[in-house]
Write a protein that holds these residues in place. Structure first.
Motif, PDB file in Angstrom:
ATOM      1  N   GLY A 445     -11.708  55.056  94.869  1.00  0.00           N
ATOM      2  CA  GLY A 445     -12.501  54.108  94.346  1.00  0.00           C
ATOM      3  C   GLY A 445     -13.947  54.882  93.858  1.00  0.00           C
ATOM      4  N   SER A 446     -14.693  53.607  93.923  1.00  0.00           N
ATOM      5  CA  SER A 446     -16.208  54.331  94.535  1.00  0.00           C
ATOM      6  C   SER A 446     -16.405  56.020  95.161  1.00  0.00           C
ATOM      7  N   GLU A 447     -15.955  55.531  96.929  1.00  0.00           N
ATOM      8  CA  GLU A 447     -16.159  56.441  97.704  1.00  0.00           C
ATOM      9  C   GLU A 447     -15.462  57.869  97.200  1.00  0.00           C
ATOM     10  N   ALA A 448     -14.597  58.210  95.953  1.00  0.00           N
ATOM     11  CA  ALA A 448     -14.358  59.175  95.923  1.00  0.00           C
ATOM     12  C   ALA A 448     -15.109  60.400  95.304  1.00  0.00           C
ATOM     13  N   GLN A 449     -16.377  59.817  94.679  1.00  0.00           N
ATOM     14  CA  GLN A 449     -17.837  60.094  94.107  1.00  0.00           C
ATOM     15  C   GLN A 449     -18.467  60.793  95.382  1.00  0.00           C
ATOM     16  N   THR A 450     -19.174  59.696  96.442  1.00  0.00           N
ATOM     17  CA  THR A 450     -19.465  60.123  97.861  1.00  0.00           C
ATOM     18  C   THR A 450     -18.875  60.449  98.299  1.00  0.00           C
ATOM     19  N   LEU A 451     -16.960  60.920  98.395  1.00  0.00           N
ATOM     20  CA  LEU A 451     -16.954  61.967  98.639  1.00  0.00           C
ATOM     21  C   LEU A 451     -17.238  63.578  98.584  1.00  0.00           C
ATOM     22  N   PHE A 452     -16.867  63.701  97.058  1.00  0.00           N
ATOM     23  CA  PHE A 452     -17.637  64.836  96.362  1.00  0.00           C
ATOM     24  C   PHE A 452     -18.928  65.359  96.306  1.00  0.00           C
ATOM     25  N   GLN A 453     -19.759  64.165  96.148  1.00  0.00           N
ATOM     26  CA  GLN A 453     -20.864  64.391  96.862  1.00  0.00           C
ATOM     27  C   GLN A 453     -21.858  65.254  98.151  1.00  0.00           C
ATOM     28  N   ALA A 454     -20.406  64.345  98.986  1.00  0.00           N
ATOM     29  CA  ALA A 454     -21.462  64.659 100.993  1.00  0.00           C
ATOM     30  C   ALA A 454     -20.499  66.451 100.345  1.00  0.00           C
ATOM     31  N   MET A 455     -19.157  67.010  99.304  1.00  0.00           N
ATOM     32  CA  MET A 455     -18.747  68.306  99.715  1.00  0.00           C
ATOM     33  C   MET A 455     -20.121  68.866  98.714  1.00  0.00           C
ATOM     34  N   ASN A 456     -20.857  68.729  98.235  1.00  0.00           N
ATOM     35  CA  ASN A 456     -21.654  69.548  97.061  1.00  0.00           C
ATOM     36  C   ASN A 456     -22.515  69.976  98.283  1.00  0.00           C
ATOM     37  N   THR A 457     -22.697  68.709  99.068  1.00  0.00           N
ATOM     38  CA  THR A 457     -23.556  68.660  99.659  1.00  0.00           C
ATOM     39  C   THR A 457     -23.555  69.631 101.765  1.00  0.00           C
ATOM     40  N   GLY A 458     -22.463  69.866 101.120  1.00  0.00           N
ATOM     41  CA  GLY A 458     -22.028  71.093 102.394  1.00  0.00           C
ATOM     42  C   GLY A 458     -21.221  70.987 103.320  1.00  0.00           C
ATOM     43  N   HIS A 459     -20.771  69.430 103.498  1.00  0.00           N
ATOM     44  CA  HIS A 459     -19.978  68.444 104.449  1.00  0.00           C
ATOM     45  C   HIS A 459     -18.737  69.617 104.482  1.00  0.00           C
ATOM     46  N   THR A 460     -17.932  70.019 104.899  1.00  0.00           N
ATOM     47  CA  THR A 460     -15.745  69.973 105.032  1.00  0.00           C
ATOM     48  C   THR A 460     -15.684  68.522 104.597  1.00  0.00           C
ATOM     49  N   THR A 461     -15.004  68.300 104.033  1.00  0.00           N
ATOM     50  CA  THR A 461     -13.702  67.181 103.891  1.00  0.00           C
ATOM     51  C   THR A 461     -12.938  67.111 103.219  1.00  0.00           C
ATOM     52  N   TYR A 462     -12.041  66.292 104.095  1.00  0.00           N
ATOM     53  CA  TYR A 462     -10.728  66.241 103.617  1.00  0.00           C
ATOM     54  C   TYR A 462     -10.142  64.624 103.540  1.00  0.00           C
ATOM     55  N   SER A 463      -9.616  64.758 102.844  1.00  0.00           N
ATOM     56  CA  SER A 463      -8.929  63.842 102.351  1.00  0.00           C
ATOM     57  C   SER A 463      -7.527  63.429 101.522  1.00  0.00           C
ATOM     58  N   THR A 464      -6.759  62.638 101.569  1.00  0.00           N
ATOM     59  CA  THR A 464      -5.738  62.213 101.369  1.00  0.00           C
ATOM     60  C   THR A 464      -5.249  61.169  99.403  1.00  0.00           C
ATOM     61  N   LEU A 465      -4.914  61.351  97.984  1.00  0.00           N
ATOM     62  CA  LEU A 465      -4.804  60.457  97.320  1.00  0.00           C
ATOM     63  C   LEU A 465      -3.212  60.587  96.608  1.00  0.00           C
ATOM     64  N   HIS A 466      -3.382  59.482  96.489  1.00  0.00           N
ATOM     65  CA  HIS A 466      -2.530  59.227  95.816  1.00  0.00           C
ATOM     66  C   HIS A 466      -2.131  59.177  94.113  1.00  0.00           C
TER      67      HIS A 466
END
Length: 605
Positions: A445-466
């Motif tokens: 849901g909406s947390e995905a946008q925040t996750l991509f915001q985190a990627m674009n601000t330099g945080h390394t992120t990992y997640s799963t998606l169905h």
């Protein structure tokens, strides 16, 4: 005085007298819910009670939760019996609540070699049935046999000890006495209450002084199973090879997903009334409320398993049902995934280099495709002291790192929803904690946008998606309800695609593709790096050039040849771990840490 009323010492003596007089043979139940074996542990039962018939405990089991004594019941006691009862009561409380050290010598048989697989009695098998594998579940009392019948149908059979009707009565009376005592211990949590087997042994011998210690062990096994375990399902919960347990309704055999044999029917089933009581018990273990007004529950069970429960036929036409997803007590490691054939050492070495150099990734796949297992595995590549924050609905990620903060969401019980803490809120909070790596259990849901915001601000992120594949994953991420703008995909480096596939006529998990993503003129494109070939069950290196490897080489000052050597060095370490059969996550993390410090690792021969 009220406490003493809950423990009727006089009734124990009377019941013991009745049990001594009892000499009537028990009748076998009509429908066995669990198939039972007679091993060496239980052969003494026939010698002790030749006139009594051995029966399955669950065949006509009285549910322990129905055996409730009225704490306000008035019972006449003489002064002498009160003094005697208080003395025994104090000793019982000390023992049952774990004040004394456990003395297992009173109940563990010494005639079974647990290092050897159990043997299935030939008379319990139908003609033409062969045993593929046996192993202990709760040795030396319960074990499993994987069998194949004459029609080549494979099934999972649980074997538990038989008991006599007299032993069953002793078990139920002991169970009732223990529950009546434990109702008044409000200062301890349920998981802190422990059996002191020597004390329980005294209660049992009070009911039947002639009972042997071996048979007491069988009774203690069922008491422990019903108090702290999962009742009829307890043997299955002890099997590390089971990934999930499914009950689709009453009078239907349970099904499991076995790591080696895939889907198997089990020789365990519930009738309607028992199943309704059982799903309520599971919900209670998870501290969740289940009722006709709230017939659906998702819950985390003690030990980390996840349960999805439906109550009665309100939403499920067959009646109550449940699915329990189990997770390995030890987290999945990269070595496990290489050994299972899910990945090869070349791909794992590539991912190791990417994780070390802080490249973000999303693991994509369908249900039960191994997404979370993969997340657990490649999280071991994260440097030992890097700051990590994980966010999940239900705790599934397991990491050996010390500088790791696990967080999980919370659902409010209020109708207004006040007090709910969702992934979006946790992710925003995590970004204020300056993490180097952010791991999100699943974006939906909406947390995905925040996750991509985190990627674009330099945080390394990992997640799963169905999703079924890379195209479907991009479609899900860019459309409702997630709606991530295409321009933000420039910060996502890798997509790892996993699926359940048929390999040699069995279901197996495979990484079917690893691709790097990039954005070209507001269009999301991808470059396939590795691909699985189903005909030969092997992985092919597809790429000639990789944007991710070029970025890593640029930041490290390597040329193409040096970058290739770094992958090869990591590949050798992974193959060395596999050949030396090193599977422990702490040991593997130590090897990875030594490699990161020295640039190499030498194994002891």
């Amino acid at each position: 005085m009220d406490l003493l009323k809950t423990l009727d010492i006089g009734s124990i003596t009377k019941k013991a007298h009745l049990l001594k007089k009892k000499d009537e043979p028990a009748e076998n139940g009509e429908n066995d819910s669990t198939e039972i074996a007679e091993t060496d542990v239980f052969k003494g039962a026939k010698q002790e009670a030749e006139t009594e018939v051995l029966i399955p405990y669950d065949d006509a089991q009285v549910d322990p939760d129905r055996i409730v004594k009225d704490p306000k019941a008035k019972k006449e006691k003489s002064e002498g019996s009160l003094k005697k009862g208080k003395k025994l009561f104090d000793s019982l409380i000390d023992g049952i609540l774990g004040v004394k050290q456990e003395d297992e010598s009173v109940y563990i048989p010494d005639s079974v070699d647990l290092s050897k697989p159990p043997e299935v009695p030939p008379e319990s098998l139908e003609e033409g049935t062969i045993v593929l594998e046996t192993y202990w579940l709760v040795g030396p009392y319960s074990y499993v046999a994987i069998v194949e019948d004459c029609e080549q149908n494979t099934s999972y059979r649980v074997y538990e000890p038989l008991i006599t009707e007299k032993e069953k009565l002793i078990l139920e009376e002991t169970d009732a006495e223990l529950r009546s005592i434990m109702l008044y211990d409000k200062n301890r949590k349920s998981d802190e209450i422990k059996f002191e087997y020597e004390t329980v042994y005294r209660i049992i011998t009070k009911l039947d002084p002639s009972i042997s210690k071996k048979r007491t062990g069988v009774i203690c096994y069922y008491l422990e199973r019903n108090f702290h375990g999962y009742g009829r399902l307890d043997p299955l919960m002890h099997d590390e090879n089971i990934e999930d347990i499914t009950c689709n309704g009453p009078d239907i055999p349970l099904f499991i997903y076995h790591r080696k044999y895939a889907n198997l029917p089990v020789n365990v089933m519930f009738n309607g009334e028992d199943l309704n009581r059982y799903v309520l018990k599971i919900a209670q273990k998870a501290d969740k409320q289940l009722s006709l007004t709230s017939p659906l529950v998702d819950a985390a069970l003690p030990g980390g398993a996840r349960a999805q429960i439906t109550y009665t036929d309100v939403v499920s036409s067959k009646g109550s049902s449940f699915t329990i997803r189990k997770f390995k007590s030890d987290p999945m490691t990269p070595i496990d995934l290489i050994d299972y054939g899910t990945y090869d050492s070349e791909i794992m070495a590539f991912l190791w280099l990417c994780v070390e150099n802080r490249k973000s990734a999303i693991v994509v796949g369908g249900t039960a495709s191994g997404k979370t297992s993969m997340m657990n595995a490649f999280s071991l590549f994260i440097p030992q002291f890097a700051k990590i924050v994980s966010i999940e609905d239900t705790r599934e990620i397991q990491m050996p790192h010390k500088n790791w903060l696990p967080m999980k969401t919370r659902e409010s019980t209020a109708e207004s929803g006040k007090g709910t803490v969702d992934m979006f809120s946790l992710l925003k909070a995590a970004l204020r904690q300056r993490p180097e790596y952010i791991i999100v259990g699943e974006v939906r849901g909406s947390e995905a946008q925040t996750l991509f915001q985190a990627m674009n601000t330099g945080h390394t992120t990992y997640s799963t998606l169905h999703a079924g594949g890379i195209e479907q994953a991009i479609n899900r991420l860019t459309t409702n309800p997630i709606n991530v703008p295409p321009s933000m995909f420039g910060a996502l480096n890798l997509m790892i695609i996993q699926q359940l596939q048929y390999v040699n006529k069995r279901m197996a998990r495979r990484c079917i593709m690893i691709a790097e993503t990039f954005v070209k003129k507001n269009y999301i494109d991808y470059n396939i790096l590795y691909k699985w070939q189903p005909a030969e069950d092997k992985f092919d290196k597809v790429y000639k050039e990789s944007r991710v490897l070029k970025e890593i080489a640029y930041s490290q000052g390597w040329n193409a040849e040096q970058t290739r050597k770094e992958i090869d060095k990591r590949k050798e370490v992974l193959e060395g771990l596999l050949s030396h059969r090193i599977r422990d996550s702490d040991h593997i993390t130590m090897v990875f840490d030594e490699f990161s410090k020295n640039g190499y690792y030498e194994f002891d021969e």
